[in-house]
Design a protein around this motif. Structure first.
Motif, mmCIF file in Angstrom:
data_model
loop_
_atom_site.group_PDB
_atom_site.id
_atom_site.type_symbol
_atom_site.label_atom_id
_atom_site.label_comp_id
_atom_site.label_asym_id
_atom_site.label_seq_id
_atom_site.Cartn_x
_atom_site.Cartn_y
_atom_site.Cartn_z
ATOM 1 N N GLY A 185 13.441 13.817 -9.940
ATOM 2 C CA GLY A 185 12.755 12.437 -10.061
ATOM 3 C C GLY A 185 12.076 12.144 -11.585
ATOM 4 O O GLY A 185 12.178 11.226 -12.001
ATOM 5 N N THR A 186 11.561 13.348 -11.996
ATOM 6 C CA THR A 186 11.287 12.969 -13.568
ATOM 7 C C THR A 186 12.464 12.744 -14.434
ATOM 8 O O THR A 186 12.228 12.097 -15.177
ATOM 9 N N GLU A 187 13.403 13.673 -14.372
ATOM 10 C CA GLU A 187 14.627 13.162 -14.894
ATOM 11 C C GLU A 187 15.256 11.886 -14.649
ATOM 12 O O GLU A 187 15.462 11.198 -15.576
ATOM 13 N N ALA A 188 15.151 11.570 -13.770
ATOM 14 C CA ALA A 188 15.614 9.984 -13.124
ATOM 15 C C ALA A 188 14.838 8.977 -13.990
ATOM 16 O O ALA A 188 15.262 8.200 -14.495
ATOM 17 N N ASN A 189 13.518 9.157 -13.825
ATOM 18 C CA ASN A 189 12.567 8.293 -14.599
ATOM 19 C C ASN A 189 13.019 8.315 -16.270
ATOM 20 O O ASN A 189 13.127 7.253 -16.762
ATOM 21 N N TYR A 190 13.084 9.463 -16.847
ATOM 22 C CA TYR A 190 13.361 9.515 -18.104
ATOM 23 C C TYR A 190 14.819 8.726 -18.502
ATOM 24 O O TYR A 190 14.973 8.147 -19.524
ATOM 25 N N LEU A 191 15.956 9.105 -17.484
ATOM 26 C CA LEU A 191 16.916 8.165 -17.640
ATOM 27 C C LEU A 191 16.639 6.738 -17.754
ATOM 28 O O LEU A 191 17.166 5.998 -18.590
ATOM 29 N N LEU A 192 16.110 6.428 -16.708
ATOM 30 C CA LEU A 192 15.798 4.741 -16.768
ATOM 31 C C LEU A 192 15.117 4.552 -18.006
ATOM 32 O O LEU A 192 15.622 3.348 -18.614
ATOM 33 N N ILE A 193 14.221 4.977 -18.477
ATOM 34 C CA ILE A 193 13.389 4.523 -19.902
ATOM 35 C C ILE A 193 14.407 4.676 -20.951
ATOM 36 O O ILE A 193 14.443 3.908 -21.845
ATOM 37 N N GLN A 194 14.951 5.795 -20.839
ATOM 38 C CA GLN A 194 15.984 5.973 -22.168
ATOM 39 C C GLN A 194 17.015 4.797 -22.295
ATOM 40 O O GLN A 194 17.329 4.174 -23.313
ATOM 41 N N SER A 195 17.414 4.436 -21.101
ATOM 42 C CA SER A 195 18.354 2.978 -21.057
ATOM 43 C C SER A 195 17.795 2.018 -21.481
ATOM 44 O O SER A 195 18.359 1.376 -22.179
ATOM 45 N N LEU A 196 16.376 1.719 -21.221
ATOM 46 C CA LEU A 196 15.523 0.744 -21.651
ATOM 47 C C LEU A 196 15.783 0.877 -23.254
ATOM 48 O O LEU A 196 15.759 -0.050 -24.086
ATOM 49 N N ARG A 197 15.571 2.130 -24.150
ATOM 50 C CA ARG A 197 15.392 2.087 -25.442
ATOM 51 C C ARG A 197 17.050 1.812 -25.942
ATOM 52 O O ARG A 197 16.828 1.012 -27.064
ATOM 53 N N VAL A 198 17.759 2.293 -25.250
ATOM 54 C CA VAL A 198 19.221 2.050 -25.848
ATOM 55 C C VAL A 198 19.240 0.349 -25.741
ATOM 56 O O VAL A 198 19.838 -0.203 -26.862
ATOM 57 N N GLN A 199 18.807 -0.262 -24.751
ATOM 58 C CA GLN A 199 19.191 -1.764 -24.811
ATOM 59 C C GLN A 199 18.226 -2.601 -25.859
ATOM 60 O O GLN A 199 18.594 -3.400 -26.357
ATOM 61 N N PHE A 200 16.992 -1.935 -25.975
ATOM 62 C CA PHE A 200 16.088 -2.664 -26.983
ATOM 63 C C PHE A 200 15.829 -1.740 -27.894
ATOM 64 O O PHE A 200 14.390 -0.983 -27.788
ATOM 65 N N PRO A 201 16.625 -1.404 -28.994
ATOM 66 C CA PRO A 201 16.043 -0.348 -30.059
ATOM 67 C C PRO A 201 15.018 -0.660 -30.706
ATOM 68 O O PRO A 201 14.275 0.055 -31.277
ATOM 69 N N ASN A 202 14.694 -1.916 -30.925
ATOM 70 C CA ASN A 202 13.594 -2.439 -31.839
ATOM 71 C C ASN A 202 12.188 -2.677 -30.994
ATOM 72 O O ASN A 202 10.968 -3.178 -31.380
ATOM 73 N N LEU A 203 12.283 -2.552 -29.673
ATOM 74 C CA LEU A 203 10.939 -3.155 -28.781
ATOM 75 C C LEU A 203 9.938 -1.904 -28.710
ATOM 76 O O LEU A 203 9.945 -0.661 -28.866
ATOM 77 N N GLU A 204 8.780 -2.566 -29.011
ATOM 78 C CA GLU A 204 7.551 -1.787 -29.371
ATOM 79 C C GLU A 204 6.884 -1.337 -28.006
ATOM 80 O O GLU A 204 6.386 -0.220 -28.000
ATOM 81 N N SER A 205 6.698 -2.247 -27.091
ATOM 82 C CA SER A 205 5.853 -2.021 -25.868
ATOM 83 C C SER A 205 6.681 -2.674 -24.793
ATOM 84 O O SER A 205 7.342 -3.245 -24.899
ATOM 85 N N VAL A 206 5.918 -2.278 -23.503
ATOM 86 C CA VAL A 206 6.321 -2.604 -22.146
ATOM 87 C C VAL A 206 5.270 -2.630 -21.369
ATOM 88 O O VAL A 206 4.064 -2.030 -21.600
ATOM 89 N N ILE A 207 5.349 -3.650 -20.465
ATOM 90 C CA ILE A 207 4.270 -4.076 -19.580
ATOM 91 C C ILE A 207 4.410 -3.081 -18.257
ATOM 92 O O ILE A 207 5.354 -2.786 -17.685
ATOM 93 N N VAL A 208 3.235 -2.359 -18.184
ATOM 94 C CA VAL A 208 3.310 -1.110 -17.061
ATOM 95 C C VAL A 208 2.377 -1.177 -16.150
ATOM 96 O O VAL A 208 1.097 -1.671 -16.421
ATOM 97 N N SER A 209 2.429 -0.755 -14.799
ATOM 98 C CA SER A 209 1.531 -0.745 -13.766
ATOM 99 C C SER A 209 0.333 0.597 -14.377
ATOM 100 O O SER A 209 0.972 1.569 -15.037
ATOM 101 N N PRO A 210 -0.831 0.481 -13.876
ATOM 102 C CA PRO A 210 -1.650 1.587 -14.222
ATOM 103 C C PRO A 210 -1.436 2.768 -12.830
ATOM 104 O O PRO A 210 -2.423 3.702 -12.926
ATOM 105 N N PHE A 211 -0.349 2.660 -12.160
ATOM 106 C CA PHE A 211 -0.093 3.625 -11.038
ATOM 107 C C PHE A 211 0.977 4.315 -11.183
ATOM 108 O O PHE A 211 1.335 5.098 -10.052
ATOM 109 N N GLU A 212 1.551 4.393 -12.308
ATOM 110 C CA GLU A 212 3.041 5.156 -12.361
ATOM 111 C C GLU A 212 2.833 6.770 -12.376
ATOM 112 O O GLU A 212 1.706 7.122 -12.568
ATOM 113 N N HIS A 213 3.748 7.375 -11.813
ATOM 114 C CA HIS A 213 3.690 8.789 -11.871
ATOM 115 C C HIS A 213 3.832 9.236 -13.375
ATOM 116 O O HIS A 213 4.191 8.596 -14.197
ATOM 117 N N SER A 214 3.011 10.398 -13.525
ATOM 118 C CA SER A 214 2.838 10.985 -15.151
ATOM 119 C C SER A 214 4.252 10.922 -15.509
ATOM 120 O O SER A 214 4.294 10.853 -16.834
#
Length: 376
Positions: free
Chosen positions: A77-106
């Motif tokens: 699951g941890t790797e799956a989450n990393y894959l998801l966020i890395q894909s976000l970085r690839v789509q938005f190379p200059n994006l600085e921040s993301v709106i996130v819930s305070p309940f996410e897995h570490s």
């Protein structure tokens, strides 16, 4: 289908790891021992294994109404989450921040930090539900993708995914979600999410396979290079055995979801009614929650001794997220919800699942009463 757990052990930590389905794992292991061939090879034996992987990809595309090529198998699951966020970085190379819930897995927060996203946390309260007005305010001030899990691994609170999707679409943004605790536990409308993740060991398929659904097929995105596996998104020989287990267990869980949840809701009611009679507080009791999860604030200080006492009685519960419970840190989710550190350290999580029986629950309630009365 029976669990391999003996009558001497009563297991109430399903949110950490669901006990495996023995018959499924044994059948898949026998198949693997006979057909152990590398799925990336060129022989017909290898191609047969690759075909099994693609059939599983096709199965999840059918279940979720998603696109086959956007499913990527990984190991955890941890790797799956990393894959998801890395894909976000690839789509938005200059994006600085993301709106996130305070309940996410570490692992989600760690992935965001690794790929250099700042986490702009959404406000919440003791309901355990994000404030939609705060989310809209953040989207209005600075439109960005939103990351919000569907169900809390500690509280079991279900977030308002439809309303979140409405807001993200109104501002032209993506909505990513960790479905680790929702998949095969409650009905899901996958079309609400642009990207999501789930894992085999959370549903009884054993360790070794997790899924990331990417928001689009991007040939330039790869978490590992050096091979063309997983449509070139993740090099490395696929775990054919674990992926096959994931598909077969998913089929069983989803086919019996309604009957299972009816039983688990009954267990949840019994557990919480008894707990409240002993002075416990049910966290986020009035919020929409998973039928298998009860997060209890105990009326005692000796929680470590309580947990040891439960284990001595052959009953396993936890203090919350399995990634943090061993360290006995105060739950960050509870702190964000407005509970004190002292209160957070007095909480335990009871989570049931497919193999939980009424006899298990009866034994749990007797043990809780015995130990709370002892330590009060």
């Amino acid at each position: 289908m029976k669990s391999h757990l003996t009558n001497d052990l009563k297991y109430f930590d399903y949110n950490a790891t669901h006990p495996p389905f023995p018959e499924i794992l044994e059948t898949c292991l026998a198949d693997y021992l006979e057909g152990f061939y590398n799925p990336s090879g060129i022989t017909r034996y290898s191609l047969k294994n690759q075909g099994k992987i693609e059939q599983t990809r096709k199965y999840f595309a059918s279940v979720t109404k998603g696109q086959e090529k956007q499913f990527v198998f990984s190991s955890t699951g941890t790797e799956a989450n990393y894959l998801l966020i890395q894909s976000l970085r690839v789509q938005f190379p200059n994006l600085e921040s993301v709106i996130v819930s305070p309940f996410e897995h570490s692992s989600m927060y760690a992935a965001l930090e690794t790929y250099q996203f700042k986490s702009d946390l959404i406000a919440t309260d003791k309901s355990g539900i994000i404030h939609l007005n705060d989310l809209e305010k953040k989207l209005k001030e600075n439109p960005r993708p939103v990351v919000c899990l569907y169900a809390g691994n500690e509280t079991g609170v279900i977030q308002p995914a439809k309303e979140i999707q409405n807001l993200t679409k109104a501002y032209g943004q993506l909505f990513y979600s960790d479905l680790m605790q929702g998949f095969c536990k409650v009905p899901l409308f996958y079309s609400l999410f642009d990207g999501f993740t789930f894992s085999g060991h959370k549903i009884g398929a054993g360790m070794g396979a997790a899924v990331t659904y990417l928001p689009k097929a991007d040939a330039n995105f790869r978490v590992f290079g050096g091979g063309n596996q997983e449509n070139e998104h993740r090099a490395g020989t696929e775990n054919t055995f674990a992926i096959e287990c994931l598909r077969q267990v998913s089929e069983i869980q989803l086919s019996q979801l309604e009957d299972k949840n009816k039983r688990l809701y009954e267990f949840q009611s019994l557990i919480e009614k008894k707990a409240e009679s002993l002075g416990c507080q049910v966290i986020a009791k009035s919020s929409p929650r998973l039928p298998n999860t009860s997060f209890l604030l105990l009326p005692i200080q000796s929680v470590d001794f309580f947990l040891l006492g439960m284990e001595e009685k052959g009953i396993l519960v936890s203090t919350g997220s399995s990634c943090k419970s061993r360290a006995r840190e105060a739950s960050k989710s509870l702190l964000y919800m407005g509970y004190s550190e002292e209160e957070a350290l007095r909480c335990i999580r009871i989570s049931t699942g497919f193999f939980t029986t009424k006899e298990d629950v009866d034994a749990l309630l007797i043990a809780i009463q015995d130990l709370i009365q002892k330590f009060k």
